[in-house]
Design a protein around this motif. Structure first.
Motif, short mmCIF file in Angstrom:
data_model
loop_
_atom_site.label_atom_id
_atom_site.label_comp_id
_atom_site.label_asym_id
_atom_site.label_seq_id
_atom_site.Cartn_x
_atom_site.Cartn_y
_atom_site.Cartn_z
N LEU A 198 -12.41 -19.41 2.51
CA LEU A 198 -12.29 -18.15 3.23
C LEU A 198 -11.18 -18.19 4.26
O LEU A 198 -10.52 -17.19 4.54
N ALA A 199 -10.97 -19.34 4.86
CA ALA A 199 -9.98 -19.47 5.92
C ALA A 199 -8.57 -19.70 5.38
O ALA A 199 -7.59 -19.57 6.11
N ALA A 200 -8.46 -20.05 4.10
CA ALA A 200 -7.16 -20.39 3.54
C ALA A 200 -6.34 -19.14 3.28
O ALA A 200 -6.89 -18.09 2.98
N PRO A 201 -5.00 -19.25 3.36
CA PRO A 201 -4.16 -18.10 3.01
C PRO A 201 -4.29 -17.75 1.54
O PRO A 201 -4.59 -18.61 0.72
N VAL A 202 -4.06 -16.48 1.22
CA VAL A 202 -4.16 -16.05 -0.17
C VAL A 202 -2.90 -16.46 -0.90
O VAL A 202 -1.79 -16.14 -0.46
N PRO A 203 -3.00 -17.22 -2.01
CA PRO A 203 -1.80 -17.59 -2.76
C PRO A 203 -1.03 -16.36 -3.19
O PRO A 203 -1.60 -15.32 -3.48
N SER A 204 0.31 -16.51 -3.27
CA SER A 204 1.15 -15.36 -3.56
C SER A 204 0.81 -14.75 -4.91
O SER A 204 0.90 -13.53 -5.08
N GLN A 205 0.42 -15.58 -5.90
CA GLN A 205 0.14 -15.01 -7.21
C GLN A 205 -1.13 -14.17 -7.22
O GLN A 205 -1.38 -13.42 -8.14
N GLN A 206 -1.96 -14.30 -6.16
CA GLN A 206 -3.18 -13.52 -6.10
C GLN A 206 -3.01 -12.23 -5.30
O GLN A 206 -3.93 -11.45 -5.22
N ARG A 207 -1.87 -12.03 -4.68
CA ARG A 207 -1.69 -10.83 -3.87
C ARG A 207 -1.58 -9.61 -4.76
O ARG A 207 -0.82 -9.59 -5.72
N ALA A 208 -2.31 -8.60 -4.40
CA ALA A 208 -2.35 -7.40 -5.22
C ALA A 208 -1.04 -6.63 -5.11
O ALA A 208 -0.36 -6.68 -4.09
N PRO A 209 -0.67 -5.90 -6.15
CA PRO A 209 0.53 -5.06 -6.07
C PRO A 209 0.31 -3.87 -5.15
O PRO A 209 -0.82 -3.55 -4.79
N SER A 210 1.39 -3.24 -4.79
CA SER A 210 1.30 -2.06 -3.93
C SER A 210 0.46 -0.99 -4.60
O SER A 210 0.57 -0.77 -5.81
N PRO A 211 -0.39 -0.30 -3.84
CA PRO A 211 -1.19 0.78 -4.45
C PRO A 211 -0.33 1.91 -5.00
O PRO A 211 -0.77 2.66 -5.87
N PHE A 212 0.92 2.02 -4.55
CA PHE A 212 1.80 3.08 -5.03
C PHE A 212 2.32 2.83 -6.44
O PHE A 212 2.96 3.70 -7.02
N ARG A 213 2.03 1.64 -6.98
CA ARG A 213 2.39 1.42 -8.38
C ARG A 213 1.52 2.28 -9.30
O ARG A 213 1.86 2.51 -10.45
N ASP A 214 0.41 2.73 -8.79
CA ASP A 214 -0.45 3.66 -9.52
C ASP A 214 -0.18 5.06 -8.98
O ASP A 214 -0.48 5.35 -7.83
N PRO A 215 0.40 5.97 -9.79
CA PRO A 215 0.72 7.31 -9.28
C PRO A 215 -0.51 8.09 -8.84
O PRO A 215 -0.39 9.06 -8.08
N ARG A 216 -1.69 7.66 -9.28
CA ARG A 216 -2.91 8.36 -8.88
C ARG A 216 -3.20 8.18 -7.40
O ARG A 216 -3.92 8.98 -6.80
N PHE A 217 -2.64 7.12 -6.81
CA PHE A 217 -2.82 6.93 -5.37
C PHE A 217 -2.14 8.07 -4.60
O PHE A 217 -2.65 8.53 -3.59
N LEU A 218 -0.99 8.52 -5.09
CA LEU A 218 -0.33 9.66 -4.48
C LEU A 218 -1.18 10.92 -4.62
O LEU A 218 -1.24 11.75 -3.72
N GLY A 219 -1.87 11.03 -5.77
CA GLY A 219 -2.78 12.16 -5.96
C GLY A 219 -3.92 12.16 -4.97
O GLY A 219 -4.48 13.21 -4.65
N LEU A 220 -4.27 10.99 -4.46
CA LEU A 220 -5.30 10.90 -3.43
C LEU A 220 -4.75 11.25 -2.06
O LEU A 220 -5.41 11.92 -1.25
N LEU A 221 -3.51 10.83 -1.78
CA LEU A 221 -2.94 11.04 -0.45
C LEU A 221 -2.51 12.47 -0.20
O LEU A 221 -2.51 12.93 0.95
N LEU A 222 -2.12 13.20 -1.24
CA LEU A 222 -1.64 14.57 -1.03
C LEU A 222 -2.69 15.48 -0.40
O LEU A 222 -2.36 16.25 0.52
N PRO A 223 -3.97 15.47 -0.84
CA PRO A 223 -4.95 16.29 -0.13
C PRO A 223 -5.15 15.89 1.32
O PRO A 223 -5.44 16.74 2.18
N VAL A 224 -4.96 14.60 1.62
CA VAL A 224 -5.05 14.16 3.02
C VAL A 224 -3.88 14.73 3.82
O VAL A 224 -4.06 15.17 4.96
N ALA A 225 -2.69 14.73 3.22
CA ALA A 225 -1.53 15.34 3.89
C ALA A 225 -1.78 16.83 4.12
O ALA A 225 -1.36 17.40 5.14
#
Length: 401
Positions: A198-225
């Motif tokens: 739990l205390a160890a840093p997350v290895p780089s290969q385990q880091r998730a990609p940006s949520p903006f790689r999924d265009p549906r994330f923009l579909g979520l943010l537009l109603p918030v805007a």
């Protein structure tokens, strides 16, 4: 409670900051610029600060940001006492915004980790949204009262102390663990990691990609805007719709009722057991918000305007609650704080755009037209959001939250 103490600093800081810079420079324009720079850096850099929390030891990152933010506010207080130049005060204000700790998003992630049951998680986030509404309703009034008895430099020390104490208590509270267990899991992991993992840093290969790689994330943010556009318009259009001293009081009451209705809407939403998908809930609540706010100036009678503003307010917090819940899935377990923070950023961007657009429309046409103009822009954004989110993330599209 500790997170609420820390977040209360943001509701208190802008009014004393405005008067602190004005007292040193004698210029309202410079003071306004300093506040604007602080707000801009806070909003634009928020996702990057959240990414640091997701990537490294989140307790210490949050604490370091809080100490940097509080320390910068103390420097601004010293500048107010020492009449430092406006350029220095503006730079310090921008620095303060740049290091503002994302206590709210961190708290919402903690709620999601503590509440495994979806209904309980929705109620927790509903309560959190209501608390935040009340902070921004009460905060300016409290800072105004403090400014009536203290000089601006002294008042600046209040949010500085609150953010450092509140963030420290929250960061090391039992509910905010050093790392979420899932943050070090691989997709196929089934065992709970030990304390060392739990205390160890997350290895780089385990880091998730940006949520903006999924265009549906923009579909979520537009109603918030869109929600930000509506609230930004109200802050400008309501005072313009009620000119004069008596009108200012009416506008203040209307804005307070909007915030109160939003808090009530959040409580009602948290108590309901809804069967619609989160996508349908978000689009439905934001659509109702747009419709009701656009109808506010159909009649010139103040009672009609206030009634429609209250009705619209009931749907504001539900939009934010659903977005907070759904956004965490797009960030996965490794960028959850960042994806949640993008919801705040979308709202702030929408609020800034709504304020600016409303100002231009009111200046050229009148306050009534700004409600229709903002409503038209909001409708276009929702029409764009609907197809973007049609085939969505599993929980975003189908799960009941």
């Amino acid at each position: 409670m500790s997170a609420t103490v820390g977040r209360s600093a943001y509701a208190l800081v802008f009014l004393p900051l405005l008067f602190a810079v004005q007292s040193t420079t004698g210029s309202v324009a410079v003071a306004g610029l300093a506040v604007a720079v602080c707000g801009a850096t806070a909003a634009c850099l928020a996702p990057f600060r959240a990414r640091l929390i997701d990537r490294f030891d989140r307790r210490w990152v949050l604490l370091c940001l809080a100490l940097a933010y509080g320390g910068t506010l103390i420097l601004l207080a010293l500048g107010a006492f020492g009449t430092w130049p406006g350029t220095v005060m503006t730079v310090l204000a921008g620095l303060a915004g740049a290091v503002a700790p994302p206590i709210g998003p961190a708290m919402r992630v903690a709620w999601s980790e503590m509440a495994a049951d979806p209904d309980l998680r929705r109620r927790a986030l509903s309560l959190d949204a209501v608390v935040e509404e009340m902070l921004y309703l009460v905060g300016p009034a409290v800072s105004g009262l403090l400014l009536a008895v203290w000089v601006p430099g002294a008042v600046m020390l209040v949010p500085a102390g609150l953010v450092m104490v509140g963030a420290a208590l929250f960061a090391f509270s039992p509910g905010y663990r050093p790392r979420a267990a899932a943050a070090v899991e691989t997709p196929d992991a089934t065992e709970t990691p030990d304390a060392e993992a739990l205390a160890a840093p997350v290895p780089s290969q385990q880091r998730a990609p940006s949520p903006f790689r999924d265009p549906r994330f923009l579909g979520l943010l537009l109603p918030v805007a869109v929600a930000g556009l509506i609230s930004g318009n109200l802050t400008i259009a309501l005072p313009a719709a009620f000119p004069g001293a008596e009108g200012a009081a009416t506008a203040g009451i209307a804005l307070g009722l909007f915030a109160g209705a939003s808090a009530l809407g959040g409580l009602i939403f948290g108590a309901l057991r809804l069967t619609a998908s989160s996508r349908a809930q978000l689009l439905g609540c934001s659509g109702a918000l747009v419709l009701l706010s656009s109808l506010a100036m159909v009649s010139g009678h103040p009672a009609w305007l206030i009634t429609t503003v209250i009705a619209a307010g009931l749907f504001f917090s539900p939009v934010m609650i659903v977005a907070y819940l759904a956004s965490q899935d797009f960030g996965g377990e490794l960028r959850r704080t960042e994806s949640t923070t993008w919801v705040n950023t979308a709202h702030n961007v929408g609020g800034t755009a709504g304020t600016a657009l409303a100002g231009f429309v009111i200046q050229g046409v009148g306050p009534g037209s700004s409600f229709l103009a903002i409503g038209a822009v909001s409708l276009v954004l929702l029409l764009v959001a609907a197809p973007l989110s049609r085939t969505s993330h599993p929980r975003w599209a189908s799960a009941r939250i």
